[in-house]
Every structure is written in C-alpha cells, then in structure tokens.
Design an enzyme around this catalytic site. Sequence first.
Site, PDB file in Angstrom:
ATOM      1  N   GLU A   1     -11.973  -2.247  -7.273  1.00  0.00           N
ATOM      2  CA  GLU A   1     -10.617  -1.571  -7.232  1.00  0.00           C
ATOM      3  C   GLU A   1      -9.833  -2.146  -8.551  1.00  0.00           C
ATOM      4  O   GLU A   1      -8.934  -1.027  -8.824  1.00  0.00           O
ATOM      5  CB  GLU A   1      -9.946  -1.910  -5.891  1.00  0.00           C
ATOM      6  CG  GLU A   1     -10.601  -1.448  -4.611  1.00  0.00           C
ATOM      7  CD  GLU A   1     -11.795  -2.277  -4.136  1.00  0.00           C
ATOM      8  OE1 GLU A   1     -11.679  -3.544  -4.575  1.00  0.00           O
ATOM      9  OE2 GLU A   1     -12.760  -2.037  -3.372  1.00  0.00           O
TER      10      GLU A   1
ATOM     11  N   ASP B   1      -1.280  10.566   6.915  1.00  0.00           N
ATOM     12  CA  ASP B   1      -0.059   9.850   7.111  1.00  0.00           C
ATOM     13  C   ASP B   1       0.077   8.773   7.849  1.00  0.00           C
ATOM     14  O   ASP B   1      -0.084   8.840   9.105  1.00  0.00           O
ATOM     15  CB  ASP B   1       0.836  11.256   7.810  1.00  0.00           C
ATOM     16  CG  ASP B   1       2.286  10.713   8.350  1.00  0.00           C
ATOM     17  OD1 ASP B   1       2.725   9.553   7.573  1.00  0.00           O
ATOM     18  OD2 ASP B   1       3.102  11.625   8.939  1.00  0.00           O
TER      19      ASP B   1
ATOM     20  N   GLU C   1      -2.711  -4.839 -13.914  1.00  0.00           N
ATOM     21  CA  GLU C   1      -3.122  -5.916 -15.070  1.00  0.00           C
ATOM     22  C   GLU C   1      -3.760  -4.938 -16.346  1.00  0.00           C
ATOM     23  O   GLU C   1      -3.771  -3.768 -16.347  1.00  0.00           O
ATOM     24  CB  GLU C   1      -4.235  -6.837 -14.797  1.00  0.00           C
ATOM     25  CG  GLU C   1      -3.609  -7.679 -13.653  1.00  0.00           C
ATOM     26  CD  GLU C   1      -3.956  -8.889 -13.478  1.00  0.00           C
ATOM     27  OE1 GLU C   1      -5.318  -9.095 -13.777  1.00  0.00           O
ATOM     28  OE2 GLU C   1      -3.283  -9.925 -12.935  1.00  0.00           O
TER      29      GLU C   1
ATOM     30  N   ASP D   1     -14.488  18.484  -3.573  1.00  0.00           N
ATOM     31  CA  ASP D   1     -13.091  18.427  -2.415  1.00  0.00           C
ATOM     32  C   ASP D   1     -13.571  19.281  -1.208  1.00  0.00           C
ATOM     33  O   ASP D   1     -14.217  20.406  -1.186  1.00  0.00           O
ATOM     34  CB  ASP D   1     -12.028  19.573  -2.984  1.00  0.00           C
ATOM     35  CG  ASP D   1     -11.260  18.634  -4.202  1.00  0.00           C
ATOM     36  OD1 ASP D   1     -11.167  17.297  -4.012  1.00  0.00           O
ATOM     37  OD2 ASP D   1     -10.813  19.075  -5.295  1.00  0.00           O
TER      38      ASP D   1
ATOM     39  N   GLN E   1      -5.812  -4.777   0.353  1.00  0.00           N
ATOM     40  CA  GLN E   1      -5.170  -4.398  -0.941  1.00  0.00           C
ATOM     41  C   GLN E   1      -3.887  -5.217  -1.131  1.00  0.00           C
ATOM     42  O   GLN E   1      -3.374  -5.271  -2.275  1.00  0.00           O
ATOM     43  CB  GLN E   1      -4.545  -2.992  -0.726  1.00  0.00           C
ATOM     44  CG  GLN E   1      -3.672  -2.792   0.345  1.00  0.00           C
ATOM     45  CD  GLN E   1      -3.431  -1.103   0.579  1.00  0.00           C
ATOM     46  OE1 GLN E   1      -4.132  -0.387   1.181  1.00  0.00           O
ATOM     47  NE2 GLN E   1      -2.226  -0.719   0.037  1.00  0.00           N
TER      48      GLN E   1
ATOM     49  N   HIS F   1      -1.071   7.770   2.607  1.00  0.00           N
ATOM     50  CA  HIS F   1      -2.152   6.618   2.727  1.00  0.00           C
ATOM     51  C   HIS F   1      -3.574   7.014   2.649  1.00  0.00           C
ATOM     52  O   HIS F   1      -3.764   8.182   2.967  1.00  0.00           O
ATOM     53  CB  HIS F   1      -1.905   5.761   4.114  1.00  0.00           C
ATOM     54  CG  HIS F   1      -2.925   4.384   4.153  1.00  0.00           C
ATOM     55  ND1 HIS F   1      -2.650   3.691   2.880  1.00  0.00           N
ATOM     56  CD2 HIS F   1      -3.478   3.924   4.869  1.00  0.00           C
ATOM     57  CE1 HIS F   1      -3.696   2.782   3.203  1.00  0.00           C
ATOM     58  NE2 HIS F   1      -3.817   2.839   4.657  1.00  0.00           N
TER      59      HIS F   1
ATOM     60  N   GLU G   1     -17.601  -5.237  -8.059  1.00  0.00           N
ATOM     61  CA  GLU G   1     -16.200  -6.191  -7.538  1.00  0.00           C
ATOM     62  C   GLU G   1     -16.622  -7.628  -7.935  1.00  0.00           C
ATOM     63  O   GLU G   1     -15.526  -8.406  -8.314  1.00  0.00           O
ATOM     64  CB  GLU G   1     -16.080  -6.235  -6.130  1.00  0.00           C
ATOM     65  CG  GLU G   1     -15.060  -6.972  -5.446  1.00  0.00           C
ATOM     66  CD  GLU G   1     -14.288  -5.886  -4.714  1.00  0.00           C
ATOM     67  OE1 GLU G   1     -13.055  -5.774  -5.289  1.00  0.00           O
ATOM     68  OE2 GLU G   1     -14.524  -5.311  -3.863  1.00  0.00           O
TER      69      GLU G   1
ATOM     70  N   CYS H   1      -4.311   1.817  -2.195  1.00  0.00           N
ATOM     71  CA  CYS H   1      -5.021   2.266  -1.252  1.00  0.00           C
ATOM     72  C   CYS H   1      -5.958   3.293  -1.849  1.00  0.00           C
ATOM     73  O   CYS H   1      -7.211   3.419  -1.502  1.00  0.00           O
ATOM     74  CB  CYS H   1      -4.338   2.828  -0.058  1.00  0.00           C
ATOM     75  SG  CYS H   1      -3.071   4.266  -0.678  1.00  0.00           S
TER      76      CYS H   1
END
Length: 333
Positions: free
Chosen positions: A163, A250, A209, A227, A132, A276, A199, A138
């Site tokens: 991504e 975490d 961007e 979920d 990344q 994260h 990608e 992330c």
Amino acid sequence: MNPSIVLAAFCLGMALAAPMCDYSLDARWNQWKVKHRKSYGTNEEGWRRAVWEKNMKVIEQHNREYREGKHGFTMAMNAFGDMTNEEFNQKMNGFQRQKHRKGKAFQAPPLSDFPPSMDWRKKGFVTPVKFQGPCGSCWAFSATGALEGQMVWKTGQLVALSEQNLVDCSGPQGNLGCDGGWMESAFQYVLENGGLDAEEFYPYMAADEDCKYKPEYSAANDTGFIDIPEGENSLLSAVATVGPISVAIDASQDSFQFYGEGIYYEPNCSKEKTNHAVLVVGYGHEGVKPDENKYWLVKNSWSTYWGLNGYIKMARDRNNNCGIASYASYPTV
Ligand SMILES: *[C@@H]1O[C@H](CO)[C@@H](O)[C@H](O)[C@H]1NC(C)=O
Ligand SMILES: *[C@@H]1O[C@H](CO)[C@@H](O)[C@H](O)[C@H]1NC(C)=O
C-alpha cells in the site's frame, strides 16, 4: 494514595474544560487505556475520557436495542473509542468519490446460478487483515486486496502487495496519499508503472513519503481495470466469478466505527456519499433459506481488533445499503 482518588481528583480538575466524568466507569476507562496503550497529555485526557464515555453510552444503548430485537448487529468498544465520529471520519476513511469512471464496463457472465455462498479466503485469494493507521489510505488497501486476488489466478501464489508504494507513488494518477484516493487510479498507476512492489520490500508507514518503488521487488502487474455497473446483481456476479472486488461504502456512521458482529444494516447510510474503501471477499446468508439474512463478507483495513476479526458482514439485497454496489471495480491482470 488510593489510585481511584487520584483519578477522581484529576477528573474534577478537568471539569471546567470537559463534562464531568462518570466515576463508575473509572476502572473500565483505565482497562481500556492499558489495552489500547493510550497515554495523553494533561489537557487531553479529560476530553478524551468524555468522548469515550459518550461512545460507550451509544454502544450500550444500541446493544440494549439489539437484545430487544431492533437491530441485526451489535456494537463494541474498540481502539477508536476516544475519537469523535467527525475525527474518525477524517482520520480513518479517505475514499474520494469519483464522478467519472474510466474503466471498461463489466460484462456479467451468462451463468446465473451462482452458489448460495462464497468465501475467497477459503480458496487462498485473501491476505491477512492489515491496519491503515491514522492515514486516509483505505483506497490503497482496497486496491492491493483486489490485485492480490487477481494475481493468484495468474501466478498461483498469494503475495501481499505494498500500500505504501501506492500512497507514495500514485500522485500522478490523481491519488492524494493519506488524504484519500481511488482504487481505479491505483490500478492505473500499476499499469503505467509496470509493477507494484511486494509488501515485504516496501512496508507500510501510515504517512506520505517519497516514492521508493524498485522494479526488482515488484510482485504484480495489471493491464487496466473493470468498473462494475451499480447494483447488487452485478456485484454478485463479479464476486461469484472474478474474486475479491474493491468497493466504496458509506462508513461514516458511528454504528460502523463500533461495529461488533452480526449483519450490519444502517438506515441512515447513504448510497451516494461513500467515504471508505474496502474489499468484498464473499457473500452468504444466515437464515435457513438462501434468501434470508443475506450479507456481503467484507474485509476492512482497521486491524483484526475491529469487527469480526477485521471483517464485517454487510446487508445484501437491502437496497444497496451504504452504497456497497455503487462503485465496485477490479483490476485485470
Ligand atoms: C510486469 O511487467 C513488466 C513489463 O512487461 C515485466 O518486466 C515484469 O517482469 C512484470 N512483473 C511481474 C511481477 O509479473
Ligand atoms: C439517523 O439520523 C437521525 C438524524 O440525524 C438520528 O436522529 C437517528 O438517531 C439516526 N438513526 C440511527 C439508527 O442512527
């Protein structure tokens, strides 16, 4: 002139601005800089060196304790060695904690005899580890990872997804590009947008961007997301049956910044303060019996130079350590 004398003189020159250098580490510092292609301005090198030394000492102390049997994992110097833990958390993480979850609830399959281990990489559901860079994206890497896997069920093909497409275009769904985001909002974007580029055609830039989505390069769709209720049993049934799953953790401790190998367990981790996003691609155990040394197999987005070639084994069934089972989700396709 002997280069070590030049460096020693340089360190002395910096002594007013930064703590004194430990000259016995000069050779290792120089090797580390070459390996990670680091170059600094004159005012920067002194304090970067001091940060690196401090990290090096934390790592060595931890590894001494590891040899005494106090930890189940090692720490290792890596490309993040010149970053303070605060700076690291600011630059490399970026999961925004979500208060209200909007997905459909996960219905755990009735089957309860899950295999003792699972690795979706071996089934062809996981693309190579990505990087990344200094961008809090992330969440986008976690989201593409889960969607890449689900698309394999649908098309039989594993295609790396963009991504950057998510970073640039999913603002209307509430994401903040390099300042952070949510996997669920990324899945929502793909649904509303009617696609996500591959990608290959929308490469990663590690910066915010303008949106350049082109439908002709789209390689994925989703119909929404699920979920998974908090808890490691629900996460296990999802990882055993659904595929790679997006999770938040975490990752704020320096033990995570410098994870080396072994099963990561951090008593100081929070179950709630996740910062994260990563991808659970399997699970297993390292003991003789299936209930010994259990771990989640987790794909990170910090390149193959971090951890176990870009992966980490995180403690499983140890009271939801680091919140791995707090905010899990996946897209439906
Ligand atoms: C995604 O869905 C749209 C709208 O139904 C369709 O036109 C497109 O071909 C789909 N793309 C993929 C990669 O399946
Ligand atoms: C946990 O946090 C405390 C207080 O911040 C600290 O003193 C201790 O060293 C930490 N423990 C580990 C294992 O990092």
